[in-house]
Design a protein around this motif. Structure first.
Motif, PDB file in Angstrom:
ATOM      1  N   TYR A   1     -15.583 -10.875 -14.295  1.00 23.68           N
ATOM      2  CA  TYR A   1     -14.144 -10.761 -14.199  1.00 23.68           C
ATOM      3  C   TYR A   1     -13.675  -9.496 -14.902  1.00 23.68           C
ATOM      4  N   LEU A   2     -12.487  -9.041 -14.553  1.00 23.98           N
ATOM      5  CA  LEU A   2     -11.910  -7.842 -15.152  1.00 23.98           C
ATOM      6  C   LEU A   2     -11.225  -8.180 -16.477  1.00 23.98           C
ATOM      7  N   PRO A   3     -11.135  -7.201 -17.367  1.00 23.31           N
ATOM      8  CA  PRO A   3     -10.407  -7.439 -18.621  1.00 23.31           C
ATOM      9  C   PRO A   3      -8.936  -7.784 -18.358  1.00 23.31           C
ATOM     10  N   VAL A   4      -8.343  -8.528 -19.290  1.00 19.32           N
ATOM     11  CA  VAL A   4      -6.931  -8.876 -19.188  1.00 19.32           C
ATOM     12  C   VAL A   4      -6.109  -7.583 -19.172  1.00 19.32           C
ATOM     13  N   GLY A   5      -5.089  -7.535 -18.337  1.00 22.93           N
ATOM     14  CA  GLY A   5      -4.206  -6.379 -18.286  1.00 22.93           C
ATOM     15  C   GLY A   5      -4.595  -5.333 -17.272  1.00 22.93           C
ATOM     16  N   VAL A   6      -5.686  -5.549 -16.541  1.00 25.71           N
ATOM     17  CA  VAL A   6      -6.084  -4.618 -15.487  1.00 25.71           C
ATOM     18  C   VAL A   6      -5.308  -4.962 -14.228  1.00 25.71           C
ATOM     19  N   ASN A   7      -4.741  -3.957 -13.582  1.00 29.10           N
ATOM     20  CA  ASN A   7      -4.051  -4.153 -12.309  1.00 29.10           C
ATOM     21  C   ASN A   7      -5.056  -3.973 -11.181  1.00 29.10           C
ATOM     22  N   LEU A   8      -5.244  -5.028 -10.400  1.00 28.91           N
ATOM     23  CA  LEU A   8      -6.155  -4.980  -9.271  1.00 28.91           C
ATOM     24  C   LEU A   8      -5.348  -4.827  -7.988  1.00 28.91           C
ATOM     25  N   VAL A   9      -5.684  -3.793  -7.221  1.00 31.53           N
ATOM     26  CA  VAL A   9      -5.080  -3.555  -5.917  1.00 31.53           C
ATOM     27  C   VAL A   9      -6.177  -3.789  -4.881  1.00 31.53           C
ATOM     28  N   GLY A  10      -5.972  -4.760  -4.004  1.00 28.88           N
ATOM     29  CA  GLY A  10      -6.956  -5.060  -2.965  1.00 28.88           C
ATOM     30  C   GLY A  10      -6.406  -4.734  -1.604  1.00 28.88           C
ATOM     31  N   VAL A  11      -7.263  -4.180  -0.760  1.00 24.76           N
ATOM     32  CA  VAL A  11      -6.851  -3.793   0.593  1.00 24.76           C
ATOM     33  C   VAL A  11      -7.813  -4.414   1.598  1.00 24.76           C
ATOM     34  N   THR A  12      -7.254  -5.101   2.575  1.00 24.89           N
ATOM     35  CA  THR A  12      -8.055  -5.639   3.660  1.00 24.89           C
ATOM     36  C   THR A  12      -7.344  -5.395   4.978  1.00 24.89           C
ATOM     37  N   GLY A  13      -8.014  -5.753   6.037  1.00 26.81           N
ATOM     38  CA  GLY A  13      -7.483  -5.610   7.388  1.00 26.81           C
ATOM     39  C   GLY A  13      -8.643  -5.369   8.323  1.00 26.81           C
ATOM     40  N   THR A  14      -8.471  -5.753   9.564  1.00 21.52           N
ATOM     41  CA  THR A  14      -9.519  -5.487  10.537  1.00 21.52           C
ATOM     42  C   THR A  14      -9.697  -3.986  10.694  1.00 21.52           C
ATOM     43  N   ARG A  15      -8.591  -3.287  10.752  1.00 18.09           N
ATOM     44  CA  ARG A  15      -8.625  -1.825  10.838  1.00 18.09           C
ATOM     45  C   ARG A  15      -7.664  -1.249   9.804  1.00 18.09           C
ATOM     46  N   GLY A  16      -7.983  -0.053   9.328  1.00  9.74           N
ATOM     47  CA  GLY A  16      -7.088   0.659   8.420  1.00  9.74           C
ATOM     48  C   GLY A  16      -7.374   0.480   6.951  1.00  9.74           C
ATOM     49  N   LYS A  17      -8.289  -0.423   6.597  1.00 13.06           N
ATOM     50  CA  LYS A  17      -8.482  -0.698   5.167  1.00 13.06           C
ATOM     51  C   LYS A  17      -9.117   0.468   4.419  1.00 13.06           C
ATOM     52  N   SER A  18     -10.054   1.178   5.033  1.00 17.86           N
ATOM     53  CA  SER A  18     -10.694   2.315   4.344  1.00 17.86           C
ATOM     54  C   SER A  18      -9.689   3.429   4.080  1.00 17.86           C
ATOM     55  N   THR A  19      -8.939   3.797   5.100  1.00 18.72           N
ATOM     56  CA  THR A  19      -7.947   4.864   4.951  1.00 18.72           C
ATOM     57  C   THR A  19      -6.876   4.475   3.947  1.00 18.72           C
ATOM     58  N   THR A  20      -6.364   3.262   4.056  1.00 15.92           N
ATOM     59  CA  THR A  20      -5.309   2.807   3.157  1.00 15.92           C
ATOM     60  C   THR A  20      -5.804   2.743   1.715  1.00 15.92           C
ATOM     61  N   THR A  21      -7.018   2.256   1.513  1.00 15.87           N
ATOM     62  CA  THR A  21      -7.601   2.205   0.173  1.00 15.87           C
ATOM     63  C   THR A  21      -7.698   3.603  -0.421  1.00 15.87           C
ATOM     64  N   GLN A  22      -8.213   4.538   0.356  1.00 19.67           N
ATOM     65  CA  GLN A  22      -8.382   5.906  -0.129  1.00 19.67           C
ATOM     66  C   GLN A  22      -7.032   6.554  -0.423  1.00 19.67           C
ATOM     67  N   LEU A  23      -6.036   6.319   0.417  1.00 23.78           N
ATOM     68  CA  LEU A  23      -4.693   6.865   0.181  1.00 23.78           C
ATOM     69  C   LEU A  23      -4.101   6.329  -1.117  1.00 23.78           C
ATOM     70  N   ILE A  24      -4.211   5.031  -1.340  1.00 23.74           N
ATOM     71  CA  ILE A  24      -3.689   4.435  -2.576  1.00 23.74           C
ATOM     72  C   ILE A  24      -4.378   5.071  -3.782  1.00 23.74           C
ATOM     73  N   TYR A  25      -5.686   5.170  -3.719  1.00 25.34           N
ATOM     74  CA  TYR A  25      -6.457   5.741  -4.819  1.00 25.34           C
ATOM     75  C   TYR A  25      -6.054   7.193  -5.090  1.00 25.34           C
ATOM     76  N   GLU A  26      -5.923   7.985  -4.057  1.00 21.31           N
ATOM     77  CA  GLU A  26      -5.570   9.407  -4.219  1.00 21.31           C
ATOM     78  C   GLU A  26      -4.150   9.566  -4.771  1.00 21.31           C
ATOM     79  N   ILE A  27      -3.222   8.753  -4.292  1.00 20.64           N
ATOM     80  CA  ILE A  27      -1.846   8.813  -4.815  1.00 20.64           C
ATOM     81  C   ILE A  27      -1.836   8.454  -6.300  1.00 20.64           C
ATOM     82  N   LEU A  28      -2.532   7.383  -6.658  1.00 18.12           N
ATOM     83  CA  LEU A  28      -2.548   6.938  -8.050  1.00 18.12           C
ATOM     84  C   LEU A  28      -3.238   7.939  -8.966  1.00 18.12           C
ATOM     85  N   LYS A  29      -4.300   8.572  -8.477  1.00 22.39           N
ATOM     86  CA  LYS A  29      -4.998   9.575  -9.296  1.00 22.39           C
ATOM     87  C   LYS A  29      -4.088  10.751  -9.641  1.00 22.39           C
TER      88      LYS A  29
END
Length: 177
Positions: A1-29
């Motif tokens: 399990y993750l430490p308390v206070g970690v924000n977990l962002v999960g992305v799923t979908g039949t299509r689009g999950k890889s692109t959406t995950t990478q976009l979220i990560y790049e924006i947050l970075k």
């Protein structure tokens, strides 16, 4: 399990999950997130999610691409991400699910089934109606992005990428970006 206070962002979908995950990560970075590091994990090539466990600290953000098999396991431990993104739902993987779309949707729905009212579910418009009809008592705040009003110009082509980017933008907004 993750430490308390970690924000977990999960992305799923039949299509689009890889692109959406990478976009979220790049924006947050690239965002000023005081005291928070951003990590990428899940169903991502050349990334060991288990290796992240030693690095992640309270206040950090972990962005994970989660396929239906990973989400099946999350159902076993009754855990959902704080910010969940469900991009699309289509009849792929029916060989594994033996033609049972309900079983496939049930695994995908683990991304939000165990969320609290303080959590956020971003539902892509392609699957929003289906998900809301199948799961009438979603506990989290539900956001359905409107791609008609998407205000940004993208360098990646295609209407499908506007759709993915709109989901990503709503996810990072939920984190205060």
């Amino acid at each position: 399990y993750l430490p308390v206070g970690v924000n977990l962002v999960g992305v799923t979908g039949t299509r689009g999950k890889s692109t959406t995950t990478q976009l979220i990560y790049e924006i947050l970075k690239r965002s000023p997130l005081e005291g928070a590091n951003v990590f990428l994990g899940g169903n991502v090539r050349n990334v060991s999610t288990l290796a992240l466990l030693d690095q992640v600290k309270s206040r950090d953000i972990v962005v994970m691409e989660l396929d239906s098999w990973a989400l099946h396991g999350m159902g076993d431990i009754k855990t959902s991400p704080h910010i969940a993104v469900f991009t699309t739902f289509m009849s792929d993987h029916m060989n594994f699910y033996k033609g049972d779309m309900d079983a496939y949707l049930s695994d995908k729905a683990n991304i939000f089934k165990y969320q609290s009212p303080d959590d956020v579910l971003v539902l892509g418009s392609q699957c929003a109606e289906l998900v809301r009809e199948a799961y009438l008592n979603i506990q989290s705040k539900v956001i359905v992005p409107n791609t008609d009003k998407f205000p940004y110009k993208l360098k990646i082509p295609g209407e499908h990428n506007v759709y993915n980017a709109a989901c990503a933008v709503e996810a990072v907004r939920a984190l205060g970006v």
